[in-house]
Design an enzyme around this catalytic site. Structure first.
Site, mmCIF file in Angstrom:
data_model
loop_
_atom_site.group_PDB
_atom_site.id
_atom_site.type_symbol
_atom_site.label_atom_id
_atom_site.label_comp_id
_atom_site.label_asym_id
_atom_site.label_seq_id
_atom_site.Cartn_x
_atom_site.Cartn_y
_atom_site.Cartn_z
ATOM 1 N N GLU B 46 0.866 -1.175 0.000
ATOM 2 C CA GLU B 46 0.000 0.000 0.000
ATOM 3 C C GLU B 46 0.907 1.230 0.000
ATOM 4 O OE1 GLU B 46 -3.161 1.796 3.013
ATOM 5 O OE2 GLU B 46 -3.091 -0.385 3.124
ATOM 6 N N ASP B 57 -5.857 9.596 9.911
ATOM 7 C CA ASP B 57 -4.551 9.105 10.335
ATOM 8 C C ASP B 57 -4.109 9.633 11.690
ATOM 9 O OD1 ASP B 57 -3.570 7.337 8.264
ATOM 10 O OD2 ASP B 57 -3.759 9.075 6.942
#
Lengths: 401, 256
Positions: B46, B57
Site C-alpha cells: 500500500e 490518520d
C-alpha cells in the site's frame, strides 16, 4: 438560473456538485443516524416547542433590527440596518445552532460533545449549552487562535469545557476541525460532534442552515413591519458561512433582493495571505464535503489568513459554493485593514463594538450603501460582538491612538 | 478475479500488506523500499500519498506525510517515478490517498496515469460507498480496483452491501479510531472479522493498529491477512530494515 423555487440540498445531501458525505466509514453510521434523528425532530411538535422556548427565554430572541442612522449618514447612500445577533446570549449567532444540536444530541442519547472553534464564539456557545444540558464537552482550538482569543478560552473553561490546543498546521480553524474529526472517529459511539458552520458532511450544512435561518426569518418579518416591503440588499461576512446563510436563506427566492457575502481578503487578494475561498479557490473535498477550497495544483489544502480567527478557514460551505456558481449571491472580499477601520467606525458612530468577523460585513456595507440611493435599504448581519477582539485591536493599533 | 484478489488468494498463507508513505525520506527512497518489501515477501504494498489534512490518520502517518510534503512529493511525481521501474515489481501496488489530490488531478487523467504506473487498486479513506460513483467509472475504465473499508461501527446490513460491491479485498478496520499502534484490540474484534469474512466474496484483510507479531497472529485467525502501516513507517524512518523483514514474515508463520 431561477431561484424562485429553491429546494436544496437533494435527498443525498448534494447542492449540485457540492456537499455530500465524504467521511471515513467509521463515521457513516453516526452521520446517517443524525440525518434520521434530525428528520424525526422536524416532524415532532415537542422538539419545536422546546427549541422555541430556549431561543426566546435563554438565547434572548428575537434580536433587534436596528436602523444605524449615524452609519447611514456617514456612508451617504442607502439606509443601513443591523440585525443584532451580537445581542444573543454568549454574544454571537453561534448559539442558534448549538442549542438545536444539543437538543438533538440528547434525543440520540449522546451525552458527550466535541466541537471545533476558531474565534472561540462557537466553542463558547457549545460549552454554554453543554453546561445547561449537563453534557461533557471537549473543544479543539488551534494554538494560534488560543493565543489571539485568550478571553474566550477562559470563558469555555469557566463553563466546564475542556479546551485542547491543536499545534498542527497553522494552528487555526482548519487544524481544529481535523483534530475534532479524529476525536469523533475515535469516540463516535457516545459522542456527538456539534459542527459550528454550514460545512462538513450532510446533514450538517442543511441542519446548521435551518437552525441559523431564524436570523433571516426574523429579519424579513421585522423589515416588512417597519418598511412594508423587502430590503434591497443583504450583507454578511463568510468564513464557513453560517451567519450569512442564516440571514440569506429565507430570501433566496426573493429575486428582487441583492445578496452579498463578504470573504476575508486578509492582506489582499494579490498576496497569499487571505481567506477568500470563492474568489481564489477551486472545488475540492475537505472535512466531509465538496466545496470551494484554497488549494495548490496538487490538491494540498493551503493555509488561510485573516485577522479575524472566525474567517480564517480555507473553505466555504457547499451551499455557498452552489449559490456562487448559479450567481444568486455575489461574493466580495474585504481586507484586514478595511475591517479594522470598520471596527473602529461602528464603535465610534453607533456605540456598538462589532466582532472583527462582522466588521468585514460592515466595511462592505458602507461601500455598497454609498453606491445606492437614499430610499434603498441594506440589512447587515452583525453576527457577533467585539469584546473578544479588543486585545487584538489594542495590539494592532498600538501607538497609533 | 482481479489482480489483487488473485495475489491474495490461494497463496497457502496469510497475506501481509505493508503500508509506506511515498516520499518519506525523499522520493528517491521509494523504489528501494518497494523492492525491499517485495523481497521480504510482502503480498502487496500500500503506497500512501501525503495529504495536508489526513483526518483518518494518527500521529505517525501524519508526521510521515508532513516529511513527504516537505520533500516536495506529489501524486504526479509518485506515478512518474513508478512508471520507471514498475516492471521490477511483481506484487500488486495499491494507492492509499485522500480524495482531494484525485479531484485536483482529474479522475480520468489520474486513473490513466495510475494504470501506466502499474497501480492495481486504490484505497480512499474519505470516500464511503454513498459517494463512490464520483470516481468509479474512471477507475473501472483503467481496470483499477476500488478497495472498500468496513469498520466496527458498520452494521451487518451495510457490511453485506459493501461485500456485494467489493473488488480486490475488503479492508476491515480493527479499531474505532484513526491509524496508529495500539496495545489491545476491542473484544468484539473476532466477531466482527468473522461477520465480514462470512459476507465477503473477496479476501478480508485487517488493518489500523496492527503493529507486532502477536497481533498479526491474533487477527489472522479470523481473516485472510493484515495491513501494517504506522509500525512499518516508523521502522523505515529509523532504518530498522531487519525488523521490517521479521515483521513481514510473521504472517507466513500463522497456520491457515
Amino acid at each position: 438560473m431561477k431561484t424562485s423555487t429553491y429546494n436544496m440540498p437533494d435527498q443525498t445531501g448534494h447542492f449540485g456538485q457540492y456537499g455530500g458525505r465524504f467521511v471515513p466509514e467509521t463515521l457513516m453510521q453516526a452521520v446517517l443516524e443524525l440525518e434520521k434523528e434530525y428528520s424525526r425532530a422536524l416532524e415532532d411538535a415537542e422538539f419545536h416547542v422546546e427549541l422555541q422556548k430556549l431561543m426566546k427565554d435563554y438565547v434572548g430572541r428575537e434580536t433587534p433590527l436596528y436602523l444605524a442612522e449615524n452609519l447611514t449618514q456617514h456612508a451617504g447612500g442607502a439606509k443601513i440596518h443591523l440585525k443584532r445577533e451580537d445581542l444573543n446570549h454568549t454574544g454571537a449567532h453561534k448559539i442558534n445552532n448549538t442549542v438545536g444540536q444539543a437538543l438533538l444530541a440528547v434525543r440520540m442519547g449522546k451525552r458527550k460533545i466535541v466541537a471545533e472553534t476558531g474565534a472561540g464564539q462557537h466553542g463558547v456557545a457549545t460549552a454554554t449549552v453543554c453546561a445547561l444540558m449537563n453534557l461533557d464537552c471537549v473543544i479543539f482550538m488551534g494554538k494560534e487562535d488560543i493565543r489571539r482569543q485568550q478571553l474566550n478560552v477562559f470563558r469555555m473553561e469557566l463553563l466546564g469545557a475542556k479546551v485542547v490546543s491543536v499545534d498542527a498546521g497553522s494552528g487555526t480553524l482548519k487544524d481544529a476541525v481535523n483534530e475534532a474529526l479524529r476525536y469523533w472517529v475515535t469516540n463516535v459511539r457516545d459522542t456527538h460532534y456539534i459542527l459550528g458552520s454550514v460545512m462538513g458532511p450532510h446533514p450538517f450544512p442543511k441542519m446548521v442552515r435551518d437552525f441559523q435561518s431564524v436570523i433571516g426569518k426574523e429579519t424579513k418579518k421585522q423589515f416588512i413591519e417597519k418598511e412594508g416591503k423587502l430590503p434591497d440588499a443583504l450583507v454578511a461576512c463568510i468564513g464557513g458561512g453560517s451567519n450569512s446563510i442564516g440571514l440569506f436563506y429565507p430570501f433566496i427566492e426573493d429575486e428582487s433582493v441583492e445578496i452579498y457575502g463578504v470573504e476575508a481578503a486578509g492582506l489582499g487578494l494579490t498576496t497569499e495571505k487571505h481567506a477568500a475561498s470563492l474568489s481564489k479557490g477551486k472545488p475540492g473535498v475537505l472535512h466531509g464535503a465538496m466545496m470551494y477550497l484554497l488549494q495548490d495544483e496538487d490538491g494540498q489544502i493551503q493555509e488561510a489568513h485573516s485577522i479575524s480567527a472566525g474567517l480564517d478557514y480555507p473553505g466555504i460551505g457547499p451551499e455557498h459554493s452552489y449559490l456562487h456558481d448559479i450567481n444568486r449571491i455575489k461574493y466580495e472580499a474585504v481586507t484586514d485593514e478595511e475591517a479594522l477601520e470598520a471596527f473602529q467606525l461602528l464603535s465610534k458612530l453607533e456605540g456598538i463594538i462589532p466582532a472583527l468577523e462582522s466588521a468585514h460585513a460592515i466595511a462592505y456595507a458602507v461601500k455598497l450603501a454609498a453606491k445606492m440611493s437614499k430610499d434603498e435599504n441594506i440589512v447587515v448581519c452583525l453576527s457577533g460582538r467585539g469584546d473578544k477582539d479588543v486585545q487584538t485591536i489594542k495590539d494592532k493599533l498600538g501607538g497609533e491612538e | 478475479m482481479d489482480k489483487i484478489q488473485k495475489a491474495l488468494s490461494d497463496t497457502g498463507k496469510k497475506a501481509f500488506v505493508p503500508y509506506i508513505m511515498a516520499g518519506d525520506g525523499g522520493l528517491r527512497c521509494l523504489k528501494d523500499r518497494l523492492l525491499y518489501l517485495q523481497e521480504c515477501g510482502a503480498d502487496a504494498i500500500e503506497i500512501g500519498i501525503p495529504f495536508s489534512d489526513p483526518v483518518a490518520d494518527g500521529p505517525t502517518i501524519q508526521k510521515a506525510g508532513i516529511r513527504a510534503l516537505k520533500e516536495g512529493t506529489t501524486l504526479k511525481k509518485v506515478l512518474e517515478d513508478l512508471k520507471e521501474y514498475k516492471h521490477e515489481i511483481t506484487i500488486p501496488l495499491i494507492l492509499m490517498t485522500y480524495l482531494n489530490p484525485l479531484v485536483a488531478y482529474g479522475f480520468y487523467n489520474f486513473a490513466e496515469n495510475a494504470k501506466l504506473a502499474g497501480i492495481a487498486g486504490c484505497i480512499i479513506p474519505d470516500l464511503p460507498i454513498e459517494e463512490e460513483e464520483i470516481i468509479l467509472p474512471a477507475l473501472d475504465k483503467a481496470n483499477i480496483s476500488l478497495i472498500r473499508l468496513v469498520t466496527l461501527t458498520t452494521p451487518a446490513e451495510r457490511i453485506k452491501e459493501i461485500g456485494e460491491r467489493a473488488s480486490g479485498f475488503i479492508y476491515a478496520v480493527t479499531v474505532t479510531g484513526i491509524t496508529g499502534t495500539r496495545n489491545n484490540f476491542n473484544k468484539d474484534l473476532a466477531e466482527f472479522l468473522k461477520t465480514v469474512k462470512s459476507m465477503s466474496p473477496v479476501p478480508v484483510l485487517a488493518g489500523f493498529g496492527v503493529s507486532n507479531a502477536e497481533q498479526v497472529e491474533e487477527v489472522c485467525k479470523y481473516c485472510d491477512g493484515v495491513i501494517v502501516g504506522s509500525k512499518i513507517v516508523d521502522l523505515f524512518d529509523q532504518g530498522e530494515l531487519d525488523e521490517i523483514n521479521r515483521l513481514v514474515k510473521t504472517a507466513d508463520a500463522v497456520s491457515i
